[in-house]
Design a protein around this motif. Structure first.
Motif, PDB file in Angstrom:
ATOM      1  N   LEU A 272       0.831  -1.205   0.000  1.00  0.00           N
ATOM      2  CA  LEU A 272       0.000   0.000   0.000  1.00  0.00           C
ATOM      3  C   LEU A 272       0.869   1.260   0.000  1.00  0.00           C
ATOM      4  CD1 LEU A 272      -2.988   0.841   0.023  1.00  0.00           C
ATOM      5  CD2 LEU A 272      -2.812   1.090   2.504  1.00  0.00           C
ATOM      6  N   LEU A 275       1.762   1.804  -3.493  1.00  0.00           N
ATOM      7  CA  LEU A 275       0.597   2.215  -4.286  1.00  0.00           C
ATOM      8  C   LEU A 275       0.153   3.648  -3.999  1.00  0.00           C
ATOM      9  CD1 LEU A 275      -1.592  -1.024  -4.099  1.00  0.00           C
ATOM     10  CD2 LEU A 275      -0.447  -0.098  -6.128  1.00  0.00           C
ATOM     11  N   THR A 276       0.355   4.126  -2.770  1.00  0.00           N
ATOM     12  CA  THR A 276      -0.160   5.460  -2.411  1.00  0.00           C
ATOM     13  C   THR A 276       0.924   6.486  -2.106  1.00  0.00           C
ATOM     14  OG1 THR A 276      -0.312   4.940  -0.040  1.00  0.00           O
ATOM     15  CG2 THR A 276      -2.227   4.393  -1.427  1.00  0.00           C
ATOM     16  N   LEU A 315      -7.738   6.459  -3.832  1.00  0.00           N
ATOM     17  CA  LEU A 315      -7.436   5.027  -3.845  1.00  0.00           C
ATOM     18  C   LEU A 315      -7.922   4.431  -5.160  1.00  0.00           C
ATOM     19  CD1 LEU A 315      -8.576   4.132  -0.211  1.00  0.00           C
ATOM     20  CD2 LEU A 315      -6.234   4.529  -1.002  1.00  0.00           C
ATOM     21  N   SER A 319      -5.451  -0.523  -4.796  1.00  0.00           N
ATOM     22  CA  SER A 319      -5.505  -0.171  -3.372  1.00  0.00           C
ATOM     23  C   SER A 319      -6.794  -0.676  -2.742  1.00  0.00           C
ATOM     24  CB  SER A 319      -5.404   1.346  -3.193  1.00  0.00           C
ATOM     25  OG  SER A 319      -4.194   1.843  -3.710  1.00  0.00           O
ATOM     26  N   GLN A 422      -3.556   9.067  -9.765  1.00  0.00           N
ATOM     27  CA  GLN A 422      -3.538   7.784  -9.056  1.00  0.00           C
ATOM     28  C   GLN A 422      -3.906   6.639  -9.996  1.00  0.00           C
ATOM     29  OE1 GLN A 422      -2.364   7.343  -6.133  1.00  0.00           O
ATOM     30  NE2 GLN A 422      -2.865   5.185  -5.825  1.00  0.00           N
ATOM     31  N   GLU A 426      -1.473   3.413 -10.696  1.00  0.00           N
ATOM     32  CA  GLU A 426      -1.895   2.044 -10.396  1.00  0.00           C
ATOM     33  C   GLU A 426      -1.978   1.194 -11.665  1.00  0.00           C
ATOM     34  OE1 GLU A 426      -4.847   1.152  -7.582  1.00  0.00           O
ATOM     35  OE2 GLU A 426      -4.253   2.703  -6.156  1.00  0.00           O
TER      36      GLU A 426
END
Length: 434
Positions: A272, A275-276, A315, A319, A422, A426
């Motif tokens: 995570l 990913l973030t 997200l 995520s 985002q 991703e």
């Protein structure tokens, strides 16, 4: 009719009913004047203290607001007392301390004194024993923590953990006895254990703590005043270059290495982070209640961000899928609980920790001892630029404050741009995960 009550032989005449009534009344009187009274528990107020009336025997009212504090009402005086333990653990000795008479001390003063005594007792200091005047390190750490909380310092918990852990051998020493030699020995010891970041973090926190001690007059000057770490040589700078993944091959190798971790919770946390791009502690203390499933946003409260401002994190599909799998793994019910998403296995109400040990198998599998969780944040920020995300959007994605007047006057969230950024990131990670 006769009976034995309270160790005495009582005789009653006038028949069974009269005798029964006599016994009941006599027993009631004995209970009322017995040596032990069950203490009441309530939130004390000045009015309740003032109106508390004496009984035939002394009794107490326990205060709900400060555990262990009680108002004792005697036949001729009302006093505050504190019951606690000297030290910690079940073997710690029970102690009772008189706080003061209600005629000379207010309820607020009694509570403040009780809280202060509780802190001293927890650190093994008996307030009843006269002190030399020098404050102990453990006591000053408690006062420093209170100061940090009052000033709403975001990372108070981490700062105090670093200080208490490393100063533990010196906790019962007067703060004035701590020398520069003691402190540099701690810093060097942490560095030699292979944790240069932890050593630097302790040095910074110790500097702030000792400056606080000097400002309050407990020591004339900080023993770390003027202390500087030796400047790194060119060879050291090259070897300590911050780890960041800058190529698709490195990301693929990392994702493969991550699967070697025996801890699925830690695996998910690192994934995570990649990913973030958020900070380690922001993710470690993440709660289910902070997630909005309708908007696919995670809101980090201001008291947990470095910038001390609320930060909203978009997200994407990866995520959301990761968090859904985590909910199944931990048995959590998103939307119906405020529990931690990454809890400690031993204490569910405490966030995951033990970073130095947990990362070892991943580093070995990846083949680089510099691999770090913060390096994943740098990878995220670097990747956004490589994928064409503009500077302002990329900086907002990782929660950086806008500098100067722009940050003061421009309060836009550019949410649509961040959602798109985002999605792009991703999609990139998904392609490398296949």
């Amino acid at each position: 009719m006769s009976a034995r009550i309270g160790g005495r032989h009582v005789v009653a005449s006038g028949g069974y009913q009269q005798g029964k009534q006599f016994m009941s009344q006599t027993a009631l009187k004995i209970v009322q004047i017995g040596p032990k009274q069950s203490a009441q528990r309530q939130s004390l107020t000045e009015a309740k203290v003032r109106n508390a009336k004496p009984h035939a025997q002394r009794y107490e009212i326990n205060d709900k607001d400060v555990p262990g504090l009680a108002l004792r009402i005697g036949t001729d005086a009302k006093v505050y007392i504190l019951r606690s333990r000297l030290g910690t653990g079940r073997q710690a000795k029970r102690v009772q301390i008189k706080i003061g008479d209600t005629r000379t001390i207010t309820l607020k003063q009694a509570r403040d004194l009780a809280r202060s005594h509780i802190l001293d007792l927890r650190n093994g200091i008996d307030p009843r024993v006269p002190q030399t005047g020098a404050i102990l390190t453990a006591r000053l750490l408690d006062l420093y923590e209170q100061d940090l909380i009052a000033r709403q310092i975001v990372r108070t918990t981490d700062m105090m953990q670093s200080l208490r852990t490393n100063l533990y051998p010196h906790r019962t020493r007067p703060i004035g006895d701590l020398s520069r030699l003691d402190l540099t020995a701690i810093i060097d010891g942490i560095e030699k254990s292979g944790r240069p970041g932890a050593a630097d973090y302790f040095r910074k926190n110790a500097t702030g703590f000792l400056n606080f001690a000097a400002d309050k007059g407990h020591i004339p000057v900080s023993p770390l005043a003027g202390y500087r770490r030796p400047r790194q040589t060119r060879a050291q700078r090259l070897s300590d270059e911050q780890w960041t993944m800058t190529s698709p091959e490195q990301v693929k190798r990392f994702l493969k290495a991550l699967n070697t971790s025996p801890d699925p919770i830690y695996q998910a946390l690192m994934r995570l982070t990649l990913l973030t791009g958020q900070r380690r502690n922001e993710i470690a203390h993440m709660r289910w209640a902070e997630l909005d499933r309708k908007t696919s946003l995670w809101t980090i409260p201001a008291d947990r961000t470095k910038a001390a401002t609320t930060h909203t994190v978009p997200l994407g599909p990866l995520s959301r899928a990761l968090l859904k799998d985590l909910a199944k793994l931990t048995g959590a019910k998103p939307g119906k609980t405020d529990a931690l998403i990454f809890p400690s296995a031993r204490a569910p109400n405490t966030a995951i920790s033990g970073w130095s040990k947990r990362i070892i198998p991943v580093r070995k599998a990846y083949g680089d001892d510099r691999l770090s969780i913060h390096g994943l944040r740098r990878t995220y920020r670097t990747g956004l630029t490589e994928l064409g995300v503009d500077f302002d959007t990329a900086e907002r994605m990782i929660g950086h404050k806008r500098p100067g007047l722009a940050g003061t006057y421009d309060k836009s969230t550019i949410l649509e741009r961040r959602l798109e950024a985002q999605r792009i990131w991703e999609d990139y990670i998904a392609a490398l995960s296949g």
